[in-house]
Design a protein around this motif. Structure first.
Motif, PDB file in Angstrom:
ATOM      1  N   PRO A  13       0.810  -1.227   0.000  1.00 18.55           N
ATOM      2  CA  PRO A  13       0.000   0.000   0.000  1.00 18.55           C
ATOM      3  C   PRO A  13       0.840   1.272   0.000  1.00 18.55           C
ATOM      4  N   ASP A  14       2.106   1.180   0.361  1.00 22.01           N
ATOM      5  CA  ASP A  14       2.969   2.362   0.450  1.00 22.01           C
ATOM      6  C   ASP A  14       4.327   1.969  -0.113  1.00 22.01           C
ATOM      7  N   LEU A  15       4.549   2.366  -1.361  1.00 24.32           N
ATOM      8  CA  LEU A  15       5.754   1.903  -2.064  1.00 24.32           C
ATOM      9  C   LEU A  15       7.019   2.491  -1.456  1.00 24.32           C
ATOM     10  N   HIS A  57       2.704  -1.320  -6.758  1.00 31.64           N
ATOM     11  CA  HIS A  57       1.733  -0.366  -6.213  1.00 31.64           C
ATOM     12  C   HIS A  57       0.825   0.075  -7.358  1.00 31.64           C
ATOM     13  N   LEU A  69      -5.333  -5.293  -3.265  1.00 30.51           N
ATOM     14  CA  LEU A  69      -5.055  -4.427  -2.102  1.00 30.51           C
ATOM     15  C   LEU A  69      -6.330  -4.081  -1.335  1.00 30.51           C
ATOM     16  N   GLY A  75      -1.158  -5.284   2.268  1.00 27.70           N
ATOM     17  CA  GLY A  75      -0.271  -5.814   1.235  1.00 27.70           C
ATOM     18  C   GLY A  75      -0.197  -7.324   1.333  1.00 27.70           C
TER      19      GLY A  75
ATOM     20  N   TYR B 125       4.570  -5.647   5.284  1.00 25.52           N
ATOM     21  CA  TYR B 125       3.563  -5.420   4.243  1.00 25.52           C
ATOM     22  C   TYR B 125       2.844  -6.707   3.863  1.00 25.52           C
TER      23      TYR B 125
END
Lengths: 134, 134
Positions: A13-15, A57, A69, A75, B125
């Motif tokens: 969710p947050d690269l 992502h 997602l 993730g 993640y």
């Protein structure tokens, strides 16, 4: 028929945060993010000595990983990719044995510029499998 | 710090059927099933040119993968395992950076006879990560 494990793809969710974790905490070699608008993802490559991991992502409004997602907001491992020498021969063999190819059944040019296809996870014990011709 | 991808583990509800698929349909080199009562799993090794896949099936009543299969009855990718040179140094580095080690925090002897530990998937993640000292 299947050859090397080309990569394991992990949707995150947050690269930026995931890249930092793999680089700074796990001490791996991590690439800069690469937008792949044709595939609806931004990718970070993690190079290991024998294969690679790919952090994915969503990019754009129709990303193929958005649904994953939504179901797995923290993730998770999205798919594995095996190399094959001849993707059409592989497809025909697999279809003849009852495996379903996603989409229209024809290989597409994948994120690495090579022909790929995806096999239905229900035919492979819950694992989404990508085949890539190398 | 992390080295090679040692293996990708896939939990499956039917080990015989999954072995046959990987051997006969995907054309991979597949081992006989190996019971590992100390680890609560029966394992089939799939040897690829650069790494291996492991099919896991619960063994006994307290299998660590039973909960995963309860949530994912069709099966699914359970964890990935990275090699490290010094598992205690790796553990201390990761704990200092806030990652949680599962269990009592000490390495156990894993399924390959080498020290292993597992990292909390919420810190990575959604990916359950095993580290194995090689």
């Amino acid at each position: 028929m299947i050859g090397k494990l080309n990569h394991v793809a992990i949707a995150v969710p947050d690269l930026e945060a995931a890249s930092a974790t793999y680089r700074d905490t796990l001490g791996a070699e991590v690439s800069a993010p690469l937008d792949q608008p044709d595939h609806g993802v931004t990718v970070v490559f993690i190079t290991l000595p024998n294969t690679k991991m790919e952090l994915l992502h969503p990019l754009g409004e129709k990303s193929p990983i958005q649904g994953f997602l939504d179901k797995n907001p923290a993730g998770g491992i999205h798919h594995v990719c095996y190399e094959v020498e001849d993707i059409l021969a592989a497809r025909d063999r697999l279809k003849a044995q009852g495996l379903r190819v996603l989409g229209d059944g024809n290989p597409k040019i994948g994120a690495h510029g090579k022909p790929v296809l995806f096999l239905h996870p229900k035919d492979l014990y819950g694992t989404l499998v990508e085949l890539e011709q190398v």
